[in-house]
Design a protein around this motif. Structure first.
Motif, PDB file in Angstrom:
ATOM      1  N   UNK A 292       0.866  -1.171   0.000  1.00  0.00           N
ATOM      2  CA  UNK A 292       0.000   0.000   0.000  1.00  0.00           C
ATOM      3  C   UNK A 292       0.907   1.226   0.000  1.00  0.00           C
ATOM      4  N   UNK A 293       0.376   2.348  -0.444  1.00  0.00           N
ATOM      5  CA  UNK A 293       1.207   3.556  -0.441  1.00  0.00           C
ATOM      6  C   UNK A 293       0.394   4.761   0.002  1.00  0.00           C
ATOM      7  N   UNK A 294       1.127   5.775   0.396  1.00  0.00           N
ATOM      8  CA  UNK A 294       0.542   7.071   0.719  1.00  0.00           C
ATOM      9  C   UNK A 294       1.512   8.122   0.207  1.00  0.00           C
ATOM     10  N   UNK A 295       1.000   9.301  -0.095  1.00  0.00           N
ATOM     11  CA  UNK A 295       1.870  10.369  -0.580  1.00  0.00           C
ATOM     12  C   UNK A 295       1.376  11.712  -0.062  1.00  0.00           C
ATOM     13  N   UNK A 296       2.305  12.664  -0.025  1.00  0.00           N
ATOM     14  CA  UNK A 296       1.977  14.014   0.422  1.00  0.00           C
ATOM     15  C   UNK A 296       2.902  14.994  -0.287  1.00  0.00           C
ATOM     16  N   UNK A 297       2.407  16.213  -0.484  1.00  0.00           N
ATOM     17  CA  UNK A 297       3.188  17.289  -1.089  1.00  0.00           C
ATOM     18  C   UNK A 297       3.263  18.431  -0.087  1.00  0.00           C
ATOM     19  N   UNK A 298       4.482  18.942   0.115  1.00  0.00           N
ATOM     20  CA  UNK A 298       4.684  20.098   0.974  1.00  0.00           C
ATOM     21  C   UNK A 298       5.672  21.019   0.273  1.00  0.00           C
ATOM     22  N   UNK A 299       5.158  22.069  -0.323  1.00  0.00           N
ATOM     23  CA  UNK A 299       6.016  22.958  -1.103  1.00  0.00           C
ATOM     24  C   UNK A 299       6.641  22.190  -2.245  1.00  0.00           C
ATOM     25  N   UNK A 300       7.977  22.240  -2.378  1.00  0.00           N
ATOM     26  CA  UNK A 300       8.644  21.541  -3.473  1.00  0.00           C
ATOM     27  C   UNK A 300       8.939  20.069  -3.163  1.00  0.00           C
ATOM     28  N   UNK A 301       8.505  19.596  -1.986  1.00  0.00           N
ATOM     29  CA  UNK A 301       8.843  18.240  -1.562  1.00  0.00           C
ATOM     30  C   UNK A 301       7.662  17.296  -1.722  1.00  0.00           C
ATOM     31  N   UNK A 302       7.903  16.178  -2.380  1.00  0.00           N
ATOM     32  CA  UNK A 302       6.907  15.112  -2.494  1.00  0.00           C
ATOM     33  C   UNK A 302       7.428  13.925  -1.699  1.00  0.00           C
ATOM     34  N   UNK A 303       6.608  13.414  -0.798  1.00  0.00           N
ATOM     35  CA  UNK A 303       6.978  12.238  -0.008  1.00  0.00           C
ATOM     36  C   UNK A 303       6.070  11.089  -0.423  1.00  0.00           C
ATOM     37  N   UNK A 304       6.677   9.967  -0.745  1.00  0.00           N
ATOM     38  CA  UNK A 304       5.938   8.766  -1.125  1.00  0.00           C
ATOM     39  C   UNK A 304       6.377   7.648  -0.196  1.00  0.00           C
ATOM     40  N   UNK A 305       5.407   6.992   0.424  1.00  0.00           N
ATOM     41  CA  UNK A 305       5.682   5.885   1.335  1.00  0.00           C
ATOM     42  C   UNK A 305       5.032   4.637   0.768  1.00  0.00           C
ATOM     43  N   UNK A 306       5.757   3.556   0.716  1.00  0.00           N
ATOM     44  CA  UNK A 306       5.212   2.262   0.312  1.00  0.00           C
ATOM     45  C   UNK A 306       5.467   1.296   1.447  1.00  0.00           C
ATOM     46  N   UNK A 307       4.453   0.556   1.824  1.00  0.00           N
ATOM     47  CA  UNK A 307       4.599  -0.377   2.939  1.00  0.00           C
ATOM     48  C   UNK A 307       3.939  -1.706   2.601  1.00  0.00           C
ATOM     49  N   UNK A 308       4.450  -2.744   3.242  1.00  0.00           N
ATOM     50  CA  UNK A 308       3.896  -4.091   3.091  1.00  0.00           C
ATOM     51  C   UNK A 308       4.382  -4.927   4.260  1.00  0.00           C
ATOM     52  N   UNK A 309       3.698  -6.002   4.525  1.00  0.00           N
ATOM     53  CA  UNK A 309       4.154  -6.933   5.555  1.00  0.00           C
ATOM     54  C   UNK A 309       5.386  -7.658   5.040  1.00  0.00           C
ATOM     55  N   UNK A 310       6.394  -7.818   5.881  1.00  0.00           N
ATOM     56  CA  UNK A 310       7.599  -8.555   5.488  1.00  0.00           C
ATOM     57  C   UNK A 310       7.232  -9.995   5.180  1.00  0.00           C
ATOM     58  N   UNK A 311       6.343 -10.570   5.987  1.00  0.00           N
ATOM     59  CA  UNK A 311       5.872 -11.939   5.771  1.00  0.00           C
ATOM     60  C   UNK A 311       4.362 -11.883   5.574  1.00  0.00           C
ATOM     61  N   UNK A 312       3.885 -11.813   4.323  1.00  0.00           N
ATOM     62  CA  UNK A 312       2.453 -11.688   4.074  1.00  0.00           C
ATOM     63  C   UNK A 312       1.628 -12.824   4.680  1.00  0.00           C
ATOM     64  N   UNK A 313       2.242 -13.980   4.888  1.00  0.00           N
ATOM     65  CA  UNK A 313       1.516 -15.118   5.450  1.00  0.00           C
ATOM     66  C   UNK A 313       1.294 -14.977   6.955  1.00  0.00           C
ATOM     67  N   UNK A 314       1.949 -14.019   7.592  1.00  0.00           N
ATOM     68  CA  UNK A 314       1.860 -13.867   9.044  1.00  0.00           C
ATOM     69  C   UNK A 314       0.558 -13.201   9.490  1.00  0.00           C
ATOM     70  N   UNK A 315      -0.216 -12.725   8.567  1.00  0.00           N
ATOM     71  CA  UNK A 315      -1.478 -12.083   8.926  1.00  0.00           C
ATOM     72  C   UNK A 315      -1.385 -10.582   8.775  1.00  0.00           C
TER      73      UNK A 315
END
Length: 68
Positions: free
Chosen positions: A22-45
């Motif tokens: 999943x990802x989220x993003x934000x813009x603040x002035x000239x800066x764009x921040x993009x975060x991508x996250x996922x479970x390290x072990x998808x089978x763990x729940x």
């Protein structure tokens, strides 16, 4: 923008790629921040909503200035 995993940036025991990320993003002035996250072990729940919230919460973390 660089995908750090694709560029070979990893931590010990970390994944080689993200699955069901999943990802989220934000813009603040000239800066764009993009975060991508996922479970390290998808089978763990954990739900898609939880990993989405993690990505959103990570937008509030302080990031170092870009030195490029």
């Amino acid at each position: 923008m660089s995908d750090l995993l694709r560029e070979g940036v990893r931590y010990p025991g970390g994944p080689e790629k993200l699955q069901k990320a999943e990802y989220a993003s934000a813009v603040s002035g000239p800066t764009v921040t993009i975060v991508e996250s996922a479970w390290v072990d998808p089978a763990a729940g954990g739900t898609e909503a939880e990993v989405d919230q993690i990505a959103t919460d990570a937008l509030s973390l302080t990031t170092p200035p870009f030195l490029g």
